[in-house]
Write a protein that holds these residues in place. Structure first.
Motif, mmCIF file in Angstrom:
data_model
loop_
_atom_site.group_PDB
_atom_site.id
_atom_site.type_symbol
_atom_site.label_atom_id
_atom_site.label_comp_id
_atom_site.label_asym_id
_atom_site.label_seq_id
_atom_site.Cartn_x
_atom_site.Cartn_y
_atom_site.Cartn_z
ATOM 1 N N ARG A 202 0.828 -1.215 0.000
ATOM 2 C CA ARG A 202 0.000 0.000 0.000
ATOM 3 C C ARG A 202 0.861 1.263 0.000
ATOM 4 N NH1 ARG A 202 -2.936 -3.241 3.700
ATOM 5 N NH2 ARG A 202 -4.968 -3.885 2.863
ATOM 6 N N LYS A 203 1.937 1.237 0.761
ATOM 7 C CA LYS A 203 2.787 2.428 0.854
ATOM 8 C C LYS A 203 3.699 2.581 -0.361
ATOM 9 C CE LYS A 203 2.833 2.834 5.891
ATOM 10 N NZ LYS A 203 3.660 2.867 7.115
ATOM 11 N N THR A 204 4.067 1.470 -0.980
ATOM 12 C CA THR A 204 4.942 1.531 -2.149
ATOM 13 C C THR A 204 4.181 1.896 -3.405
ATOM 14 O OG1 THR A 204 6.374 -0.150 -1.158
ATOM 15 C CG2 THR A 204 6.638 0.234 -3.515
ATOM 16 N N PHE A 205 2.914 1.479 -3.480
ATOM 17 C CA PHE A 205 2.094 1.718 -4.670
ATOM 18 C C PHE A 205 0.829 2.501 -4.304
ATOM 19 C CE2 PHE A 205 4.469 -2.217 -5.322
ATOM 20 C CZ PHE A 205 5.035 -2.021 -6.578
ATOM 21 N N PRO A 206 0.955 3.688 -3.718
ATOM 22 C CA PRO A 206 -0.237 4.429 -3.274
ATOM 23 C C PRO A 206 -1.171 4.798 -4.412
ATOM 24 C CG PRO A 206 1.707 5.844 -3.238
ATOM 25 C CD PRO A 206 2.198 4.446 -3.474
ATOM 26 N N ARG A 207 -0.622 5.085 -5.585
ATOM 27 C CA ARG A 207 -1.449 5.460 -6.732
ATOM 28 C C ARG A 207 -2.365 4.311 -7.147
ATOM 29 N NH1 ARG A 207 -4.589 8.557 -9.698
ATOM 30 N NH2 ARG A 207 -4.251 8.439 -11.936
ATOM 31 N N ILE A 208 -1.856 3.096 -7.127
ATOM 32 C CA ILE A 208 -2.662 1.941 -7.515
ATOM 33 C C ILE A 208 -3.780 1.709 -6.506
ATOM 34 C CG2 ILE A 208 -2.606 -0.587 -7.738
ATOM 35 C CD1 ILE A 208 0.096 -0.300 -9.104
ATOM 36 N N PHE A 209 -3.486 1.849 -5.224
ATOM 37 C CA PHE A 209 -4.522 1.646 -4.211
ATOM 38 C C PHE A 209 -5.552 2.771 -4.242
ATOM 39 C CE2 PHE A 209 -1.581 -1.485 -2.735
ATOM 40 C CZ PHE A 209 -2.360 -2.433 -2.102
ATOM 41 N N GLU A 210 -5.130 3.960 -4.625
ATOM 42 C CA GLU A 210 -6.081 5.060 -4.796
ATOM 43 C C GLU A 210 -7.038 4.757 -5.946
ATOM 44 O OE1 GLU A 210 -6.073 9.745 -6.225
ATOM 45 O OE2 GLU A 210 -4.193 8.757 -5.675
ATOM 46 N N LEU A 211 -6.505 4.273 -7.056
ATOM 47 C CA LEU A 211 -7.333 3.917 -8.202
ATOM 48 C C LEU A 211 -8.238 2.729 -7.897
ATOM 49 C CD1 LEU A 211 -4.624 4.251 -11.001
ATOM 50 C CD2 LEU A 211 -6.688 5.665 -10.793
ATOM 51 N N ALA A 212 -7.748 1.798 -7.076
ATOM 52 C CA ALA A 212 -8.514 0.592 -6.765
ATOM 53 C C ALA A 212 -9.860 0.916 -6.130
ATOM 54 C CB ALA A 212 -7.708 -0.315 -5.845
ATOM 55 N N GLY A 213 -9.922 2.042 -5.444
ATOM 56 C CA GLY A 213 -11.185 2.447 -4.837
ATOM 57 C C GLY A 213 -12.249 2.822 -5.845
ATOM 58 N N LYS A 214 -11.854 2.977 -7.101
ATOM 59 C CA LYS A 214 -12.792 3.351 -8.161
ATOM 60 C C LYS A 214 -13.170 2.165 -9.045
ATOM 61 C CE LYS A 214 -10.665 7.951 -8.310
ATOM 62 N NZ LYS A 214 -9.954 8.933 -9.149
ATOM 63 N N CYS A 215 -12.629 0.987 -8.727
ATOM 64 C CA CYS A 215 -12.957 -0.199 -9.511
ATOM 65 C C CYS A 215 -14.406 -0.625 -9.262
ATOM 66 C CB CYS A 215 -12.016 -1.356 -9.152
ATOM 67 S SG CYS A 215 -10.301 -1.107 -9.675
ATOM 68 N N ARG A 216 -14.978 -1.323 -10.226
ATOM 69 C CA ARG A 216 -16.365 -1.771 -10.131
ATOM 70 C C ARG A 216 -16.556 -2.762 -8.990
ATOM 71 N NH1 ARG A 216 -19.562 -4.829 -15.099
ATOM 72 N NH2 ARG A 216 -21.461 -5.404 -13.938
ATOM 73 N N PHE A 217 -15.570 -3.645 -8.808
ATOM 74 C CA PHE A 217 -15.661 -4.686 -7.784
ATOM 75 C C PHE A 217 -14.703 -4.396 -6.640
ATOM 76 C CE2 PHE A 217 -16.646 -6.727 -11.880
ATOM 77 C CZ PHE A 217 -17.941 -7.147 -11.618
ATOM 78 N N ASP A 218 -15.201 -4.569 -5.408
ATOM 79 C CA ASP A 218 -14.372 -4.299 -4.238
ATOM 80 C C ASP A 218 -13.170 -5.230 -4.157
ATOM 81 O OD1 ASP A 218 -16.067 -2.278 -3.476
ATOM 82 O OD2 ASP A 218 -17.237 -3.533 -2.098
ATOM 83 N N ASP A 219 -13.346 -6.480 -4.649
ATOM 84 C CA ASP A 219 -12.261 -7.460 -4.596
ATOM 85 C C ASP A 219 -11.531 -7.582 -5.934
ATOM 86 O OD1 ASP A 219 -14.330 -8.583 -5.976
ATOM 87 O OD2 ASP A 219 -14.228 -10.549 -4.982
ATOM 88 N N CYS A 220 -11.529 -6.508 -6.691
ATOM 89 C CA CYS A 220 -10.893 -6.507 -8.009
ATOM 90 C C CYS A 220 -9.404 -6.843 -7.873
ATOM 91 C CB CYS A 220 -11.060 -5.143 -8.672
ATOM 92 S SG CYS A 220 -10.390 -5.049 -10.344
ATOM 93 N N THR A 221 -8.950 -7.755 -8.712
ATOM 94 C CA THR A 221 -7.524 -8.131 -8.712
ATOM 95 C C THR A 221 -6.731 -7.316 -9.727
ATOM 96 O OG1 THR A 221 -7.846 -9.885 -10.357
ATOM 97 C CG2 THR A 221 -8.116 -10.491 -8.026
ATOM 98 N N HIS A 222 -7.420 -6.482 -10.506
ATOM 99 C CA HIS A 222 -6.785 -5.609 -11.501
ATOM 100 C C HIS A 222 -6.099 -6.417 -12.604
ATOM 101 C CE1 HIS A 222 -7.650 -3.060 -8.160
ATOM 102 N NE2 HIS A 222 -6.606 -3.449 -7.481
#
Length: 271
Positions: A202-222
């Motif tokens: 989470r701390k190394t990839f903050p941008r990805i975790f920020e974007l993850a909050g906008k995914c359609r599914f809460d458990d999205c694996t991207h």
């Protein structure tokens, strides 16, 4: 790095208590076993050292950052052997690292020629513990000697076949500097496996975790899901594809570790 309470007369000392650790630098053990290996404890700042030769690798830096953050340790990056590149190449590397890690303290140094050492030395604080981690031959021991201003750690010459540094430090060593700073030198790490790394990711990839909050599914694996904000950002060019791929690799490695540890615990509980 453990702090202990002792008693004794100077000739014979007895450890009375081991104090709780405030931070622990760990990695998955090398090979196919799924255990954690403690590398150092009570570290405040970890200098992640890379040499500006063939050792330089942004993905490996992210791997080290993940491990360091996971241990509740502040990372700092030292790009050593800056003397082997032209000034423009050094600037290019600086821009690459700064773009990938905008909030991380970054140092350029040539330990051999004592360039950039004063900035690192001024960053040290009495009473805090710093460690140096990185691959073999990146110049960690030479850096420690340059920072301390004396030969505390054994160093070696360049390999005649590869022109790279060779593996010299074979055990962890703790050095107390004259200003009260503690420096820990560790052997070069050929493998730096991911273990309990959820917080580190989470701390190394903050941008990805920020974007993850906008995914359609809460458990999205991207990876395969529709309406994935992370994959959309990669396709639109607003998220570095190399960083995304490295994140996926590290996340899968972390998930595999947790699954193996959980399965092992189940087998033990059944006995």
């Amino acid at each position: 790095g453990d702090w202990v309470a002792v008693s004794g007369d100077g000739q014979q000392v007895l450890i009375r208590r081991v104090f709780p650790r405030k931070s622990v630098l760990t990695r998955k053990t090398a090979g196919r076993t799924y255990e954690k290996q403690v590398l150092a404890a009570n570290v405040d700042v970890a200098f992640i050292v890379q040499a500006l030769d063939r050792d330089y690798n942004l993905n490996r830096l992210e791997r080290y950052m993940t491990v360091v953050y996971s241990g509740n340790i502040t990372p700092a990056v030292v790009l050593n052997k800056a003397d082997i590149l032209e000034e423009q190449e050094v600037k290019c590397r600086f821009d690459e690292v700064r773009k990938r890690f905008p909030d991380t303290m970054l140092f350029f140094a040539s330990a051999l020629y004592r360039k950039g050492i004063d900035k690192i030395r001024n960053f040290l604080q009495p009473g805090l513990t710093f460690c140096l981690v990185g691959s073999s031959g990146v110049g960690k021991s030479t850096l420690i000697n340059a920072i301390a201003g004396e030969n505390l750690a054994e160093t070696g010459d360049l390999s005649t076949s590869t022109t790279k540094g060779v593996h010299i430090t074979t055990r962890r060593q703790l050095h107390m500097l004259s200003n009260g700073t503690i420096l820990i030198d560790m052997p070069g790490l050929r493998e730096i496996g991911i273990a309990d790394a959820a917080e580190g990711l989470r701390k190394t990839f903050p941008r990805i975790f920020e974007l993850a909050g906008k995914c359609r599914f809460d458990d999205c694996t991207h990876t395969r899901e529709p309406d994935c904000a992370v994959k959309n950002a990669v396709n639109e060019g607003t998220l570095d594809a190399r960083q995304y791929e490295n994140y996926i690799n590290l996340w899968q490695e972390y998930k595999q570790y947790t699954q193996q540890v959980t399965e092992k615990a189940r087998k033990i509980s059944r006995k």
